[in-house]
Scaffold this motif. Sequence first.
Motif: not given
Length: 666
Positions: A153, A146, A169, A173, A155-157, A149-150
């Motif tokens: 996410r 997890k 967000l 997270v 980095r994409d955000w 994955k956080d």
Amino acid sequence: MTESSSPPLADLLHAAVTTVGGTERPGQTAMAQAVAEAIDDSSHLLVQAGTGTGKSLGYLVPALAHGERVVVATATLALQRQLVERDLPRTVEALHPLLRRRPEFAMLKGRSNYLCLHRLHEGVPQEDADEAGLFDPFEAATPTSKLGKDLLRLRDWSDETETGDRDDLSPGVSDRAWSQVSVTSRECLGASKCAYGAECFAEAARERAKLADVVVTNHALLAIDAIEGAPVLPSHEVLIVDEAHELVSRVTGVASGELTPGQVNRAVRRAAKLVNEQAADALQTASEGFERLMELALPGRLEKIPEDLGYVLMALRDAARTVISALGATRDASVKDEDAIRKQALGSVENIHQVAERIVEGSEYDVVWYERHDRFGASLRVAPLSVSGLLREKLFDDRSVVLTSATLKLGGDFNGVAASLGLAPESPQDPEGGEETAPRWQGLDVGSPFDYSKQGILYVAKHLAQPGREGSRADMLDELAELVEAAGGRTLGLFSSMRAAQAAAENLRGRLDAPILLQGEETLGELIRAFAADARTCLFGTLSLWQGVDVPGPSCQLVVMDRVPFPRPDDPLMSARQKAVEEAGGNGFMAVAATHAALLMAQGAGRLVRASDDRGIVAVLDPRVERARYGSFLRKSMPDFWYTTDRNQVRRSLAAIDAAAKAQGA
């Protein structure tokens, strides 16, 4: 535009209320007028504005009309978002044609609330990465955990977000993931030294705040700005503190310090690679001594610092000072990202030095105590005995301050809250007609649009046994089960401890058909949504429910408090404050314990009536509210409900309310 050329306040308020689709209320009008007068004459105002008054517009409209910069500080994220996303945009739009200007607004939070691009792209300094057990970059590319994955996410955000604000967000997270991509103010390199300074989200938020007419922030940042002497808020002429009943607690938190063995060991590891061996060894030796001492620490206040603790703290202080000097004098070009590592180490060691020195100095205005947590072990803590002098000196100077909440009058007047804020019981003038001897302030209760005496009943179960410190309360659980059954569920249970909430949930789940939700079994937001969605459902929990639940309608028609929420008798800080009042000739119990309980009970009772058609009962399952001498003080602090101790009357009323709700399909 100057205040003198502004349109009449009544016209501005009417325009704002009409735009948000509301209706003007006498309390809101009275509040707006009082706020305008306080701003005009540079005085201070305490306003109690009950639920449904529309207090946000009551202070925003006169503040915007005045034309000076205003800072609005709130305690909760929910209100900050409401102001920035709903109230301010609508109010600015409504007032624009009348003011012939469009005030700008911005939100500003502490640095750790914003994504740090340096951390995101350069990674966590090695010491923290080792502690967190982070995966290597190859695992990060295809994460299975997890945490992985956080982080992906986040980095994409980072490529999408305009603010970098954690609260933007969704879904969120974990704290562990966020800590990998954020820094505290102590750890920040500073915009001039950081490779990402030009893109920094925290710096951009500060720049927006400098240009804004209204800056929305939180109590903690307000406290940091006032206490630490390094301004983080832009200069302003007007300060509005919403949810002001929380301010003393938040300021106390900011003004407190803590030392734990884990925290000290972390600082040692961070500094060891950056300073000479002698400095590192001295801090390591002091850390080991502190850890050995903390293994034996027993919870409780330290009215006098024991000799062995004093020696250990002096060793920590002196070693930390040496390391701080060494960190400032050395550089190692071979260490990757050395500035970030150095800054983080420096922040950790400076905190140890600061707290150790403060405790060693032994101010009579500080309280020092040991705490022991089942999971985290022992800690040494220090907090101010009172923040009233600090607030009087730092908060009320050179600006007009408006403090507002639904609960500022305790026991029927503002004096208790005013005293905690550093304000005298009244606004005294020099008897010879000279200068004022204290900040000028006025208290105003604008009431509520709700008719509490017709919409709610306050029931005290005086037939129950007085609650003791330990043990189950079988009679209270029986009473609770009967009340919930009569109400058809629809119950918010407010308990003085998590243990009591768990015991009640377990007991009632075995006796009633009504679903019982328990705080901690799901996120608070999910619990509140589930509670609101099904009228048969009950929600049991502790402190955050006393103040954080807003569920109008038939889902919440019975609010139960298991006992008067006095502070724990072994709470070192509250006990010390109570003793200090008594030594000064006052009533320590009433000034501290009863005032603390009254504030929570007022907040808890306020969960019942949230709309004009709400009906219900607040049941207090503690006979002391009827029998004890302080009972009338507690009752006066709550909304003006119709009062009874008749258990049969309450059951009939609950059955009638339940029947009416079912008839309406709820």
